[in-house]
Structure formats: structure tokens, C-alpha cells
Write a protein that holds these residues in place. Structure first.
Motif, PDB file in Angstrom:
ATOM      1  N   MET A 170      38.804  27.792  36.003  1.00  0.00           N
ATOM      2  CA  MET A 170      38.086  29.065  35.983  1.00  0.00           C
ATOM      3  C   MET A 170      38.847  30.141  35.232  1.00  0.00           C
ATOM      4  O   MET A 170      38.291  30.855  34.383  1.00  0.00           O
ATOM      5  CB  MET A 170      37.812  29.526  37.415  1.00  0.00           C
ATOM      6  N   PHE A 171      40.126  30.265  35.523  1.00  0.00           N
ATOM      7  CA  PHE A 171      40.905  31.346  34.917  1.00  0.00           C
ATOM      8  C   PHE A 171      41.325  31.015  33.483  1.00  0.00           C
ATOM      9  O   PHE A 171      41.580  31.923  32.689  1.00  0.00           O
ATOM     10  CB  PHE A 171      42.091  31.686  35.799  1.00  0.00           C
ATOM     11  N   LEU A 172      41.397  29.731  33.150  1.00  0.00           N
ATOM     12  CA  LEU A 172      41.592  29.353  31.750  1.00  0.00           C
ATOM     13  C   LEU A 172      40.378  29.797  30.940  1.00  0.00           C
ATOM     14  O   LEU A 172      40.513  30.359  29.844  1.00  0.00           O
ATOM     15  CB  LEU A 172      41.800  27.848  31.627  1.00  0.00           C
ATOM     16  N   LEU A 173      39.184  29.544  31.475  1.00  0.00           N
ATOM     17  CA  LEU A 173      37.962  29.996  30.814  1.00  0.00           C
ATOM     18  C   LEU A 173      37.969  31.511  30.665  1.00  0.00           C
ATOM     19  O   LEU A 173      37.645  32.044  29.602  1.00  0.00           O
ATOM     20  CB  LEU A 173      36.739  29.554  31.619  1.00  0.00           C
ATOM     21  N   LEU A 174      38.341  32.202  31.730  1.00  0.00           N
ATOM     22  CA  LEU A 174      38.374  33.660  31.685  1.00  0.00           C
ATOM     23  C   LEU A 174      39.313  34.149  30.586  1.00  0.00           C
ATOM     24  O   LEU A 174      39.030  35.132  29.896  1.00  0.00           O
ATOM     25  CB  LEU A 174      38.817  34.210  33.043  1.00  0.00           C
ATOM     26  N   GLY A 175      40.427  33.442  30.410  1.00  0.00           N
ATOM     27  CA  GLY A 175      41.376  33.824  29.372  1.00  0.00           C
ATOM     28  C   GLY A 175      40.830  33.648  27.966  1.00  0.00           C
ATOM     29  O   GLY A 175      41.295  34.313  27.034  1.00  0.00           O
ATOM     30  N   THR A 176      39.835  32.777  27.805  1.00  0.00           N
ATOM     31  CA  THR A 176      39.250  32.556  26.474  1.00  0.00           C
ATOM     32  C   THR A 176      38.111  33.517  26.165  1.00  0.00           C
ATOM     33  O   THR A 176      37.750  33.681  25.000  1.00  0.00           O
ATOM     34  CB  THR A 176      38.707  31.115  26.346  1.00  0.00           C
ATOM     35  N   VAL A 177      37.545  34.154  27.183  1.00  0.00           N
ATOM     36  CA  VAL A 177      36.367  34.993  26.950  1.00  0.00           C
ATOM     37  C   VAL A 177      36.629  36.485  27.102  1.00  0.00           C
ATOM     38  O   VAL A 177      35.794  37.297  26.724  1.00  0.00           O
ATOM     39  CB  VAL A 177      35.206  34.591  27.894  1.00  0.00           C
ATOM     40  N   SER A 178      37.767  36.876  27.654  1.00  0.00           N
ATOM     41  CA  SER A 178      38.017  38.296  27.891  1.00  0.00           C
ATOM     42  C   SER A 178      39.472  38.662  27.625  1.00  0.00           C
ATOM     43  O   SER A 178      40.390  37.927  28.005  1.00  0.00           O
ATOM     44  CB  SER A 178      37.653  38.678  29.331  1.00  0.00           C
ATOM     45  N   ARG A 179      39.662  39.800  26.991  1.00  0.00           N
ATOM     46  CA  ARG A 179      41.013  40.321  26.786  1.00  0.00           C
ATOM     47  C   ARG A 179      41.545  40.984  28.053  1.00  0.00           C
ATOM     48  O   ARG A 179      42.725  41.334  28.125  1.00  0.00           O
ATOM     49  CB  ARG A 179      41.017  41.325  25.627  1.00  0.00           C
ATOM     50  N   ASN A 180      40.675  41.179  29.031  1.00  0.00           N
ATOM     51  CA  ASN A 180      41.073  41.751  30.319  1.00  0.00           C
ATOM     52  C   ASN A 180      41.078  40.678  31.407  1.00  0.00           C
ATOM     53  O   ASN A 180      40.774  40.948  32.563  1.00  0.00           O
ATOM     54  CB  ASN A 180      40.118  42.884  30.719  1.00  0.00           C
ATOM     55  N   ALA A 181      41.434  39.451  31.001  1.00  0.00           N
ATOM     56  CA  ALA A 181      41.349  38.308  31.900  1.00  0.00           C
ATOM     57  C   ALA A 181      42.189  38.481  33.160  1.00  0.00           C
ATOM     58  O   ALA A 181      41.748  38.156  34.266  1.00  0.00           O
ATOM     59  CB  ALA A 181      41.754  37.035  31.165  1.00  0.00           C
ATOM     60  N   VAL A 182      43.409  39.008  33.009  1.00  0.00           N
ATOM     61  CA  VAL A 182      44.293  39.150  34.166  1.00  0.00           C
ATOM     62  C   VAL A 182      43.713  40.148  35.164  1.00  0.00           C
ATOM     63  O   VAL A 182      43.674  39.890  36.370  1.00  0.00           O
ATOM     64  CB  VAL A 182      45.701  39.596  33.733  1.00  0.00           C
ATOM     65  N   VAL A 183      43.227  41.270  34.665  1.00  0.00           N
ATOM     66  CA  VAL A 183      42.660  42.291  35.546  1.00  0.00           C
ATOM     67  C   VAL A 183      41.430  41.758  36.261  1.00  0.00           C
ATOM     68  O   VAL A 183      41.285  41.900  37.488  1.00  0.00           O
ATOM     69  CB  VAL A 183      42.295  43.565  34.749  1.00  0.00           C
ATOM     70  N   ILE A 184      40.531  41.125  35.504  1.00  0.00           N
ATOM     71  CA  ILE A 184      39.313  40.571  36.109  1.00  0.00           C
ATOM     72  C   ILE A 184      39.674  39.479  37.105  1.00  0.00           C
ATOM     73  O   ILE A 184      39.102  39.393  38.191  1.00  0.00           O
ATOM     74  CB  ILE A 184      38.380  40.016  35.020  1.00  0.00           C
ATOM     75  N   GLY A 185      40.635  38.637  36.732  1.00  0.00           N
ATOM     76  CA  GLY A 185      41.057  37.565  37.628  1.00  0.00           C
ATOM     77  C   GLY A 185      41.646  38.089  38.919  1.00  0.00           C
ATOM     78  O   GLY A 185      41.376  37.563  39.998  1.00  0.00           O
ATOM     79  N   LEU A 186      42.461  39.141  38.821  1.00  0.00           N
ATOM     80  CA  LEU A 186      43.051  39.731  40.023  1.00  0.00           C
ATOM     81  C   LEU A 186      41.984  40.351  40.914  1.00  0.00           C
ATOM     82  O   LEU A 186      42.038  40.234  42.146  1.00  0.00           O
ATOM     83  CB  LEU A 186      44.090  40.783  39.633  1.00  0.00           C
ATOM     84  N   ILE A 187      41.006  41.014  40.306  1.00  0.00           N
ATOM     85  CA  ILE A 187      39.910  41.587  41.091  1.00  0.00           C
ATOM     86  C   ILE A 187      39.149  40.482  41.819  1.00  0.00           C
ATOM     87  O   ILE A 187      38.826  40.597  43.001  1.00  0.00           O
ATOM     88  CB  ILE A 187      38.963  42.397  40.182  1.00  0.00           C
ATOM     89  N   TYR A 188      38.881  39.406  41.091  1.00  0.00           N
ATOM     90  CA  TYR A 188      38.182  38.277  41.714  1.00  0.00           C
ATOM     91  C   TYR A 188      39.000  37.685  42.861  1.00  0.00           C
ATOM     92  O   TYR A 188      38.482  37.447  43.962  1.00  0.00           O
ATOM     93  CB  TYR A 188      37.910  37.190  40.670  1.00  0.00           C
ATOM     94  N   ALA A 189      40.279  37.439  42.597  1.00  0.00           N
ATOM     95  CA  ALA A 189      41.126  36.800  43.610  1.00  0.00           C
ATOM     96  C   ALA A 189      41.295  37.678  44.846  1.00  0.00           C
ATOM     97  O   ALA A 189      41.223  37.183  45.981  1.00  0.00           O
ATOM     98  CB  ALA A 189      42.494  36.467  43.008  1.00  0.00           C
ATOM     99  N   LEU A 190      41.499  38.981  44.629  1.00  0.00           N
ATOM    100  CA  LEU A 190      41.769  39.876  45.756  1.00  0.00           C
ATOM    101  C   LEU A 190      40.509  40.282  46.506  1.00  0.00           C
ATOM    102  O   LEU A 190      40.519  40.388  47.741  1.00  0.00           O
ATOM    103  CB  LEU A 190      42.490  41.133  45.249  1.00  0.00           C
TER     104      LEU A 190
END
Length: 239
Positions: free
Chosen positions: A147-167
Motif C-alpha cells: 500500500m505505501f509503496l503504491l502511495l510513494g509512486t503516486v504522491s509527493r506527499n506520501a509520508v504525510v498521507i501515510g502517517l495520517i492514514y496510519a494514525l
């Protein structure tokens, strides 16, 4: 499908100084909590399950997945260095698969191993609690990495979006909101842990067959789509 050179570069990126420091902090916090809880409460299967479920599976595993999954490709896309890799005679599907394997390996190492050790500290694997949550961490690591590998390929804000999702989703909504629980990787992994542990210690809102299907489906779909996005990513000068 697995490229050792790509893997070596990816490990170097994921385990760089800044990311490695974060990766070590979360397991250290879990082990510190386990030692403190064991010191104050002794051996208690229910408390052990609550600690591992409430921190390890609900918070630590998805957060490590964010770091490893996005870190395996996101920085290369952000700084443009991905073009040097894409210019090589390496299939883009091979690049994605290799990076996924690295992300999974890192996520498993920094989540499943500490979870097992914490379980042994808390109750010595009584009622198979340590093994159950370790298995949950292993299977969740696979889905989160994809999931987060995909996020890294589609968004330059992958870490922020991923953290929001995780938290928010996995840690908060995925733990307490009934409807959201059925769409949570956390709950899917707990369905397998529930089957392993002693009766009544671990619960999941999702049945095991459906949970396994969803884990596999999300992993395959995310990996495939990440490959598609990388395939259409154009190099400078490509027309």
C-alpha cells in the motif's frame, strides 16, 4: 523478477540515518512498555494481548510500514534520481517487485521481531499470544508495504498521507469505529491472530477467509498499480 542491484540501492535508501533512527525508536518503545508492564503487573495474558494489540499492531506496524514502503521509492521520485534507474535496461515491474520485497523485509524485521520479543517479556508466550501477534505483524507487513509503496509512486506527499492514514484510520478508526474496522489491515491481520491465540484473547470483526482474501487482494492490486504508475512515468526527453 528480483534485482540485487536495485535491492542494494533500496536498502541503502530505506535504512539511511534519519529513517533508521525512526525505525529503531518504535520497537524500542514497545520493548520498554513491555518491560514496564511486566514489572508492575507480572504475567497476565489479557494485559499482554492488550499491549501487543493496542501498540504493536495498531500503531507500530503501520507506522513502520509507512517509513519502509514510502522510503523504498518516494525519495527517488521526489529528487528525480529515479530517472537514472529507469534509464537502465531493467523492467519497471522488476523494479517495483524488488522494492516491495525490500519494504516487506524491513517492515517485518522492525515490527514482527520486536513484537515476538515483547510477547515473551509480557507473558512468555502464554496462550500463544506472542506467536499470534507476531504472525499478525508478518501478514500486515506485506499489505502495508504494498500500500505505501503504491502511495510513494503516486504522491509527493506520501509520508504525510501515510502517517495520517496510519494514525487516524488504523490506530483510531480501525480500532474503535465498527464500520471502519472491517476495512482495516489491522483487523484483517487480527483475524489470523485470533485463530492462533487462546480463546477470547484476540478478536476481529472480519472472518478469517475474508481477511486472507482482502490481504492478498490489496497486496496484489497495490503492487500491480504501482507497477503501472512506474511504467507510464516518463523520463526527461521521452515523448
Amino acid at each position: 523478477m528480483y534485482n540485487p542491484t536495485v535491492a542494494r540501492l533500496t536498502y541503502r535508501a530505506v535504512l539511511g540515518r534519519r529513517r533508521a533512527a525512526i525505525l529503531f525508536v518504535l520497537p524500542a518503545v514497545l520493548l520498554a512498555i513491555a518491560v514496564a508492564v511486566r514489572s508492575f503487573n507480572g504475567v497476565d495474558d489479557r494485559i499482554a494481548a492488550d499491549v501487543l494489540g493496542g501498540f504493536a499492531i495498531a500503531a507500530m506496524v503501520p507506522l513502520i510500514g509507512v517509513i519502509a514502503g514510502t522510503g523504498s521509492i518516494g525519495p527517488e521520485i521526489d529528487d528525480g534520481s529515479i530517472v537514472y534507474l529507469l534509464a537502465k535496461p531493467v523492467k519497471r515491474s522488476e523494479i517495483i517487485f524488488t522494492k516491495l520485497i525490500v519494504a516487506i523485509a524491513v517492515t517485518m524485521a522492525f515490527s514482527a521481531i520486536p513484537t515476538f520479543i515483547a510477547g515473551l517479556i509480557l507473558n512468555g508466550n502464554g496462550q500463544q499470544v506472542a506467536i499470534a501477534y507476531t504472525v499478525a505483524a508478518l501478514v500486515a507487513s506485506i499489505a502495508y508495504s504494498a500500500m505505501f509503496l503504491l502511495l510513494g509512486t503516486v504522491s509527493r506527499n506520501a509520508v504525510v498521507i501515510g502517517l495520517i492514514y496510519a494514525l487516524l484510520w488504523e490506530t483510531l478508526f480501525g480500532s474503535v469505529v465498527p464500520g471502519a474496522r472491517t476495512l482495516s489491515v489491522q483487523q484483517w491481520s487480527l483475524a489470523l491472530a485470533e485463530r492462533i491465540a487462546g480463546e477470547g484473547l484476540i478478536g476481529s470483526d472480519v472472518g478469517l477467509p475474508l481477511a486472507l482474501a482482502l490481504l492478498a487482494g490489496v497486496t496484489v492490486a497495490a503492487t500491480w498499480y504501482a507497477g503501472q504508475k512506474l511504467r507510464v512515468l516518463k523520463l526527461a526527453g521521452d515523448e
